[in-house]
Enzyme design. Sequence first.
Site, PDB file in Angstrom:
ATOM      1  CG  ASP A 157      10.150  -4.786 -29.291  1.00  0.00           C
ATOM      2  OD1 ASP A 157      10.605  -4.247 -28.194  1.00  0.00           O
ATOM      3  OD2 ASP A 157      10.138  -5.903 -29.149  1.00  0.00           O
TER       4      ASP A 157
ATOM      5  CB  THR B 184      15.722  -4.600 -29.128  1.00  0.00           C
ATOM      6  OG1 THR B 184      14.545  -4.335 -28.913  1.00  0.00           O
ATOM      7  CG2 THR B 184      15.957  -6.051 -28.083  1.00  0.00           C
ATOM      8  CB  THR B 185      16.166   0.193 -30.550  1.00  0.00           C
ATOM      9  OG1 THR B 185      15.053  -0.135 -30.466  1.00  0.00           O
ATOM     10  CG2 THR B 185      16.393   0.985 -31.873  1.00  0.00           C
TER      11      THR B 185
ATOM     12  CG  ASP C 264      10.133  -4.551 -24.524  1.00  0.00           C
ATOM     13  OD1 ASP C 264       9.767  -5.648 -24.894  1.00  0.00           O
ATOM     14  OD2 ASP C 264      10.457  -3.543 -25.487  1.00  0.00           O
TER      15      ASP C 264
END
Lengths: 542, 524
Positions: free
Chosen positions: B59, B92-93, B385
């Site tokens: 994550d 988020t990446t 997530d």
Amino acid sequence: MAEHQALYATDEYGRPFIILREQGRKVRTHGVEAIKQHILAARTVANIIRTSLGPRGLDKILISPDGEITVTNDGATILSQMEVEHQIARLLVQLSKSQDDEIGDGTTGVVVLAGALLEQSEALLDRGIHPIRIADGFDRACKVAVEHLDKISDTIEFSTTNTENLFKTAMTSLGSKIVSKEHEKFARIAVEAVMTVADLDRKDVSFDLIKVDGKVGGSLADTTLFKGVLIDKDMSHPQMPHTVRDAHLAILTCPFEPPRPKTKHKLDITSVEEYKKLQEYEKEKFTDMIKRVKDTGANLVICQWGFDDEANHLLMQNELPAVRWVGGPEIELIAIATHGRIVPRFEDLTTAKLGRAGLVRELTFGTTRDKMLVIEECANTKTVTVFVRGSNKMIVDEAKRALHDSICAVRNLIKDNRVVYGGGAADISSSIAVAKAADEIPSIEQYAMRAFASALDSIPLALAENSGLSPIETLTEVKSRQVNEGRSTLGIDCLGKGNLDMREQFVYDPLISKRQQYLLATQLVRAVLKIDDVIIAGQAED
Amino acid sequence: MSMNIFGAEATEEKAENARLSSFVGALALGDLVKSTLGPKGMNKILQSASTGEINVTNDGATILKAIQLDNAAAKILVNISKVQDDEVGDGTTSVCVLAAELLRGAEKLIAQRIHPQTIIEGYRIASAAALTALEKSAVDNSADPVKFRQDLVNIARTTLSSKVLSQDKDYFSNLAVDAVLRLKGSTDLDHIQVIKKVGGKLTDSYLDEGFVLDKSIGVDSPKRLENAKILIANTSMDTDKIKIFGARVKVDSTGKLAELERAEREKMKAKVEAIAAHGINVFVNRQLIYNYPESLLAEKGILTIEHADFEGVERLSLVTGGEIASTFDRPDLVKLGHCDLIEEIIIGEDKLIKFSGVAAGEACTVVLRGSTHQMVDEAERSLHDALSVLSQTVKETRVTLGGGCAEMLMSCAVDNEAKRVLGKKAIAVEAFSHALRQLPTILADNAGYDSSDLVSRLRAAHYDGRSDAGLDMNQGTIGSMRKLGITESYKLKRQVVLSASEAAEMILRVDDILRATPRKREAV
């Protein structure tokens, strides 16, 4: 090292009088040398923020001692957050701060101008002109320039319905900031915020009524203006209703707890009866408090303090939604917005003291538990909250600052609706006027006035430079056209729109902002030129 | 021509140096996380320096939060990824990688002497074009519950496919969708409780149709109770102190003390009576319950549960429909919670309380099992997530396609726009489109495919009008994402593009870094 020695004179017998005692690390500079050092320091500061000037100016990253990051384009913020040690540099920091406090915009320009004036005076010093004469010349020139600004200024018209001109000014002020991504939106918000709270008869805008709040998330485009108050709190009990229509607010600054006298006291329980009495008293107190609130017809409680669990439940049972731990300034704002009175004791609560609002609702955000409370459709329509969103903390902070600047710019116009034209147009025009006036002066001050004229050129120069134009060529072209065509509205075309006329590009600057810049910069330069000796007391050696 | 005006140790980096330092920082960060992108992305081990604790994760936000950074630009990237986490929960990446790629493009342009503001203008045009294209491609199926559910399941599958749960993604995506749909539109994920218990395998995890509270039943209470009437309370059940300020007990003889003590007990007894008067058979308190009231309650045949923490109480009130009470004088006004069965269950070695047959059911519980702590933790993050994305999708119902399809679509739209832009800005617009294309490239690279070949074929497919073409990561070919059911939330994609371009713009605009003297800290 000469400076480290004591300064002394001898009497007729050759015995020394010590005038200045030798101290470990005393530093002293004086005379022209001191002034030159000061000028250098001031120029260093000016050079740092020079690149932030104008619509094409760039930002700075400031890293605080704790590693916190600020990204900004605002002169006053840059200067106040960089760690300046030098005395004269600190004066410049003060300069931009006073421009910020007084006008709120043009904080970069004023420092650039002061830097340029000092740079010019260096050349004059080399020619052997006395610093005070230079300062006097600058003062005269400044007078000429300010008078000229009055002459070239235009009065712009606006009314509550036609805010187009205000909007243009807000656009100019926002042009240099990162929010120019949502340029129009922010300008509209600034104008609307100011127009909502402005008192046009008194030409006054109370900033207390404009609250700018921010929260990360979404993007700049999601920024909104609420006609009401936004507070970062939620209802005290999770099961209270999340919206209240036609709210009657009881605004309290006393906790929902048994009263406690301010004086120190002790209450001794010595018998069972007393114990039971106290128990009764406590219970009664709670019901009494709730009853008092309920009796006034309130259906929402705003409280500055906390609630006891029992009180909280009673409130909920009595269908009184409540908000606790609302901060002082916010509670005042709510009181103003809803025409409510802040009530310090339950006994004083009456129906007349309740605030009114059409709608109170909770907003939720994203995946976190964050909730905020909006109080809308208030009795007093003159309160607004701008709620800034952005994709990261730094951008939200910067957007808030930018919004503040543009709100100030609009406010200035409401105070005084004369404008001059931006893009350096006013500066170039004043420069021409000062240079012309200089020739009529018989004394040495002539030189200083010419220097002032060239210092004024530094603002358009910096603008052109930051926009990637060739500075000198651009400036000379604009200048000659201003003289030949007699149009004081020509400026630097920073955005490459192919039109030099700033009136047609609608680049407005409030007159008072520009005038303040000239006056403050000249004053500061005079102060710096008058210093000819700096003595830093040596610290005792460890 | 300048002098030091700063305090000792304060530093300034100017122009090229400042830009270099921010580009280097941002690119390094982008490179660091990019290997975790996509279904074939790799995990990272994070080891805490002080405790030596190990964390295995994929994550982006978790990785970035754990790194201690000293670079300003990198900190901005960490911040956007954190915001992405708070706002949408996933991507988020991607947001970090896209911002880094945008800056990589900008670096080249600056080397060609293009003014940063010109690049920003180009990026603005490009991101607007990209967002319009994205919006046009978004599909809204919320009117049709069956289709919408399918969308949600697909989104969950796509999100989970890059996580540790990918082997069992079908199982977990259904689980996540069920959990989110039970919230009935609320986005408060606190209402979904995730209980982690080591032991068993991942597929042993389940969504409980009731509600599980990680607490134990009071000692004297029955372990199983049918048709429960529950009072949920937040009140002190220890001594119930008098709250009047300054009150204290002062007695002159032991006899009086005993009397007072009796009075105290009586007060508690009265409270218990009041509670019992609600006609309940279960009493759940947020705070402690002392032995005395506990035994009193047990005598009345009321099952007690103490120390249910704040969220527990709140969830329980949501599930059972009862309200959280703190006063007990008006039993008629207090809403009680109901459920058919309360029993103590055992997961692994731990005893938990299960409430089944609940009335309102706006909260739920997921029990996660796994072989190691790290595994369970990572499973929780992945599930979180997925849940966040789903809850946001329930709110903003439009969906787009994943597998690099949306990126390629935007990239093509931006390319088309670039042809119409006058001046140097056009180069920046092209750079934006290139940066967008980097995302599918990285996806393919991470899976070990020939990225240049695949991505160019993907682009050709999009120009060919197959606007649902994307990378089929299992086959290593181009496929229709719509048929494969690789769907992503529109809000997520929109937020990625918005945040990344805002952050890139912010970093690009900087030409000066002023660092104050770091505050001296005592070594710990």
